[in-house]
Design a protein around this motif. Structure first.
Motif, mmCIF file in Angstrom:
data_model
loop_
_atom_site.group_PDB
_atom_site.id
_atom_site.type_symbol
_atom_site.label_atom_id
_atom_site.label_comp_id
_atom_site.label_asym_id
_atom_site.label_seq_id
_atom_site.Cartn_x
_atom_site.Cartn_y
_atom_site.Cartn_z
ATOM 1 N N LYS A 262 -8.259 -9.227 9.588
ATOM 2 C CA LYS A 262 -8.955 -8.016 10.325
ATOM 3 C C LYS A 262 -10.205 -7.775 9.338
ATOM 4 C CE LYS A 262 -4.973 -6.381 12.702
ATOM 5 N NZ LYS A 262 -4.321 -7.566 12.536
ATOM 6 N N ALA A 263 -10.435 -8.351 8.201
ATOM 7 C CA ALA A 263 -11.399 -8.130 7.232
ATOM 8 C C ALA A 263 -12.529 -8.904 8.174
ATOM 9 C CB ALA A 263 -11.512 -8.761 6.123
ATOM 10 N N ILE A 264 -12.636 -9.566 9.009
ATOM 11 C CA ILE A 264 -13.566 -10.030 9.757
ATOM 12 C C ILE A 264 -14.495 -9.245 10.499
ATOM 13 C CG2 ILE A 264 -12.567 -10.941 11.896
ATOM 14 C CD1 ILE A 264 -15.241 -13.037 10.018
ATOM 15 N N LEU A 265 -13.833 -8.062 10.976
ATOM 16 C CA LEU A 265 -14.290 -7.039 11.915
ATOM 17 C C LEU A 265 -15.552 -6.221 11.225
ATOM 18 C CD1 LEU A 265 -11.098 -5.856 13.418
ATOM 19 C CD2 LEU A 265 -12.720 -7.321 14.569
ATOM 20 N N PRO A 266 -15.373 -5.690 9.928
ATOM 21 C CA PRO A 266 -16.606 -5.163 9.433
ATOM 22 C C PRO A 266 -17.663 -6.547 8.941
ATOM 23 C CG PRO A 266 -14.731 -5.165 8.058
ATOM 24 C CD PRO A 266 -14.213 -5.488 9.226
ATOM 25 N N ILE A 267 -17.147 -7.477 8.944
ATOM 26 C CA ILE A 267 -18.219 -8.419 8.367
ATOM 27 C C ILE A 267 -19.037 -8.806 9.806
ATOM 28 C CG2 ILE A 267 -18.600 -10.915 7.658
ATOM 29 C CD1 ILE A 267 -16.045 -10.516 5.847
ATOM 30 N N LEU A 268 -18.431 -9.114 10.721
ATOM 31 C CA LEU A 268 -19.133 -9.267 11.960
ATOM 32 C C LEU A 268 -19.998 -8.109 12.474
ATOM 33 C CD1 LEU A 268 -16.375 -10.433 14.378
ATOM 34 C CD2 LEU A 268 -18.239 -11.593 13.892
ATOM 35 N N TRP A 269 -19.660 -6.941 12.113
ATOM 36 C CA TRP A 269 -20.715 -5.533 12.573
ATOM 37 C C TRP A 269 -21.690 -5.696 11.250
ATOM 38 C CZ3 TRP A 269 -21.131 -2.612 16.162
ATOM 39 C CH2 TRP A 269 -21.947 -1.570 16.208
ATOM 40 N N GLU A 270 -21.420 -6.150 10.333
ATOM 41 C CA GLU A 270 -22.454 -6.127 9.194
ATOM 42 C C GLU A 270 -23.630 -7.299 9.695
ATOM 43 O OE1 GLU A 270 -23.476 -8.059 4.870
ATOM 44 O OE2 GLU A 270 -21.388 -7.584 5.263
ATOM 45 N N PHE A 271 -23.038 -8.387 10.126
ATOM 46 C CA PHE A 271 -23.995 -9.508 10.431
ATOM 47 C C PHE A 271 -24.749 -9.246 12.055
ATOM 48 C CE2 PHE A 271 -21.466 -13.066 8.287
ATOM 49 C CZ PHE A 271 -21.865 -12.558 7.024
ATOM 50 N N LEU A 279 -17.259 -3.269 17.891
ATOM 51 C CA LEU A 279 -17.054 -1.572 17.319
ATOM 52 C C LEU A 279 -17.587 -1.468 16.051
ATOM 53 C CD1 LEU A 279 -13.641 -0.906 19.027
ATOM 54 C CD2 LEU A 279 -15.863 0.093 19.636
ATOM 55 N N PRO A 280 -18.155 -0.662 15.482
ATOM 56 C CA PRO A 280 -18.418 -0.336 14.017
ATOM 57 C C PRO A 280 -17.195 -0.456 13.169
ATOM 58 C CG PRO A 280 -19.523 1.592 15.541
ATOM 59 C CD PRO A 280 -18.616 0.517 16.498
ATOM 60 N N ALA A 281 -17.276 -1.127 12.182
ATOM 61 C CA ALA A 281 -16.351 -1.502 11.251
ATOM 62 C C ALA A 281 -16.732 -1.587 9.805
ATOM 63 C CB ALA A 281 -15.338 -2.525 11.816
ATOM 64 N N TYR A 282 -16.129 -0.915 8.991
ATOM 65 C CA TYR A 282 -16.395 -1.146 7.473
ATOM 66 C C TYR A 282 -15.100 -1.236 6.538
ATOM 67 C CZ TYR A 282 -20.296 1.252 9.587
ATOM 68 O OH TYR A 282 -21.598 1.480 10.527
ATOM 69 N N PHE A 283 -15.688 -1.575 5.382
ATOM 70 C CA PHE A 283 -14.765 -1.533 4.583
ATOM 71 C C PHE A 283 -14.057 -0.351 3.767
ATOM 72 C CE2 PHE A 283 -16.039 -6.015 4.529
ATOM 73 C CZ PHE A 283 -14.896 -6.608 4.563
ATOM 74 N N ASP A 284 -14.850 0.810 4.015
ATOM 75 C CA ASP A 284 -14.519 2.242 3.772
ATOM 76 C C ASP A 284 -14.720 3.131 4.660
ATOM 77 O OD1 ASP A 284 -16.957 3.539 3.528
ATOM 78 O OD2 ASP A 284 -17.146 2.036 1.703
ATOM 79 N N SER A 285 -14.341 4.315 4.930
ATOM 80 C CA SER A 285 -14.348 5.333 6.010
ATOM 81 C C SER A 285 -15.435 5.965 5.935
ATOM 82 C CB SER A 285 -12.963 6.183 6.196
ATOM 83 O OG SER A 285 -12.902 6.858 5.039
ATOM 84 N N THR A 286 -16.322 6.203 4.944
ATOM 85 C CA THR A 286 -17.361 7.105 4.928
ATOM 86 C C THR A 286 -18.461 7.164 5.687
ATOM 87 O OG1 THR A 286 -18.578 5.645 3.092
ATOM 88 C CG2 THR A 286 -16.858 7.024 2.419
ATOM 89 N N GLN A 287 -18.659 5.897 6.326
ATOM 90 C CA GLN A 287 -19.679 5.726 7.511
ATOM 91 C C GLN A 287 -19.142 5.894 8.906
ATOM 92 O OE1 GLN A 287 -22.720 2.391 6.601
ATOM 93 N NE2 GLN A 287 -21.014 1.709 5.226
ATOM 94 N N PRO A 291 -12.992 10.257 15.867
ATOM 95 C CA PRO A 291 -11.972 9.648 15.381
ATOM 96 C C PRO A 291 -12.279 8.115 14.848
ATOM 97 C CG PRO A 291 -12.018 9.619 17.882
ATOM 98 C CD PRO A 291 -13.069 10.432 17.435
ATOM 99 N N TYR A 292 -11.415 7.889 13.942
ATOM 100 C CA TYR A 292 -11.603 6.357 13.465
ATOM 101 C C TYR A 292 -10.053 5.927 13.319
ATOM 102 C CZ TYR A 292 -11.311 8.180 8.774
ATOM 103 O OH TYR A 292 -11.162 8.514 7.687
#
Length: 377
Positions: A262-271, A279-287, A291-292
């Motif tokens: 599932k680490a691909i999800l924030p990378i896809l959102w970055e790219f 859906l917006p996804a990140y490696f931390d919750s600060t952004q 609900p998330y």
């Protein structure tokens, strides 16, 4: 998109058994034909287009991740990332994958996660719901060319191989009826494509130290293996280090390690920020705003997922509490008669091939969720 109550077919259990579907009561009632979902052709077109679009985005992401050597974000050991790169450069063939969507028939499908390595719910999506359709709605259609596309992709893979690699071993865990049913279905399709095949459980795979090759119980070399067993588990097995020598062709190939967590999800959102199917996804919750939710990068069947609502949270049980987490914006599943459906959309080779629907009475699909057939008009 509608949820429609139905009367189950007489002797439906026997009819499931006849097509090799023996786990319809797996963990309770799993196959449920007392309801179905109805779609329009426009809704099906939307799901098909989203599936093929996301497949292409994923391939672009793999190429970029390899070029940028971003294995640490994916928790892939560097030595195994090397065989990902080699597998990608060789264009090792892939058989299939399943995108899980939240979809209400109104907005665009949104990707919850991508089951790129060991997706199940295949036999029921392919053969079982098609035989249901032919009997219950013979004049309707279904988004389902899974069987035909699996056969064509196995034939393509067969054409790329020669010699002993055309003898394809199939493996899975010993204690999973669902996994065995899925593997046996795929093995049957492979036989139709021309392969000679043999099933053996994952604990029956051996290593021949003299020839430096994996072998079966008769000490025959395994030069091509379909594994319904996750890459991250294989890495941790005693034989994991032997995989670094790439002694055999694997389905799914090593480059699928990059897409199968599932680490691909924030990378896809970055790219591809603000893509309508992501859906917006990140490696931390600060952004993220409430609900998330958080998901372990290596997890299955909805295990250890937490939804944060601000003043409260909802969490599923599981065995993945020690895994690194990713954080994803919470996009609520639609509700139909107090049930939450998730649509699993299959990609086979390069083409969208059909959907299967799992639904639950909780907002997170788990291994207790039921499979519901569908049709479209």
């Amino acid at each position: 998109m509608k949820r429609i109550p139905l009367k189950p077919r007489p002797h439906w259990e026997q009819k499931c058994d006849e097509v090799g579907f023996h786990f319809y009561n797996y963990g309770g009632l799993y196959w449920n034909e007392s309801v179905c979902y109805q779609f329009t052709s426009q809704e099906i077109d939307s799901l098909e287009a989203a599936t093929e679009e996301l497949h292409q985005l994923c391939l672009e992401a793999v190429a970029r991740i390899i070029a940028e050597e971003r294995y640490s974000q994916l928790s892939i050991p560097p030595e195994f990332f090397q065989i990902c790169c080699q597998s990608w450069e060789r264009d090792d063939p892939t058989l299939y994958g399943r995108f899980d969507f939240v979809y209400d028939g109104i907005g665009p499908p949104k990707l919850l996660e991508y089951n790129a390595d060991t997706p199940t719910a295949l036999l029921e999506a392919s053969i079982v719901q098609w035989t249901w359709l032919e009997e219950v709605f013979p004049d309707a259609d279904q988004f389902n060319s899974i069987h035909e596309k699996l056969l064509a992709q196995f034939q393509y893979i067969y054409s790329r191989l020669s010699g002993r690699q055309r003898y394809l071993h199939f493996t899975c865990e010993r204690d999973s009826t669902e996994d065995l049913g899925t593997v046996e279905y795929l093995r049957d399709v492979a036989i139709q494509a021309g392969f000679e095949t043999q099933h053996l459980y994952i604990d029956e795979i051996g290593w021949n130290f003299t020839q430096e090759i994996f072998c079966d119980l008769e000490n025959n070399p395994i030069q091509a293996l379909f594994k319904l067993y996750p890459w991250e588990w294989m890495i941790d097995e005693d034989f994991g280090k032997q995989l670094l020598n790439e002694p055999m062709l694997l389905l799914e190939p090593a480059w699928k390690m990059i897409l199968s967590n599932k680490a691909i999800l924030p990378i896809l959102w970055e790219f591809f920020p603000d893509h309508p199917n992501l859906l917006p996804a990140y490696f931390d919750s600060t952004q993220l705003q409430h609900p998330y939710l958080s998901k372990p990068i290596f997890s299955r069947e909805g295990g250890n997922v937490t939804i944060y609502y601000g003043d409260r949270s909802y969490q599923t049980e599981g065995i993945y509490q020690d895994q690194p987490l990713i954080y994803q914006s919470y996009w609520p599943l639609p509700q139909f008669d107090s049930y939450y459906p998730v649509i699993g959309s299959w990609i086979i080779g390069e083409e969208a091939a059909g959907i299967g629907i799992r639904e639950d009475q909780t907002p997170i699909t788990q291994n207790t969720s039921q499979f519901i057939p569908h049709y479209f008009v």
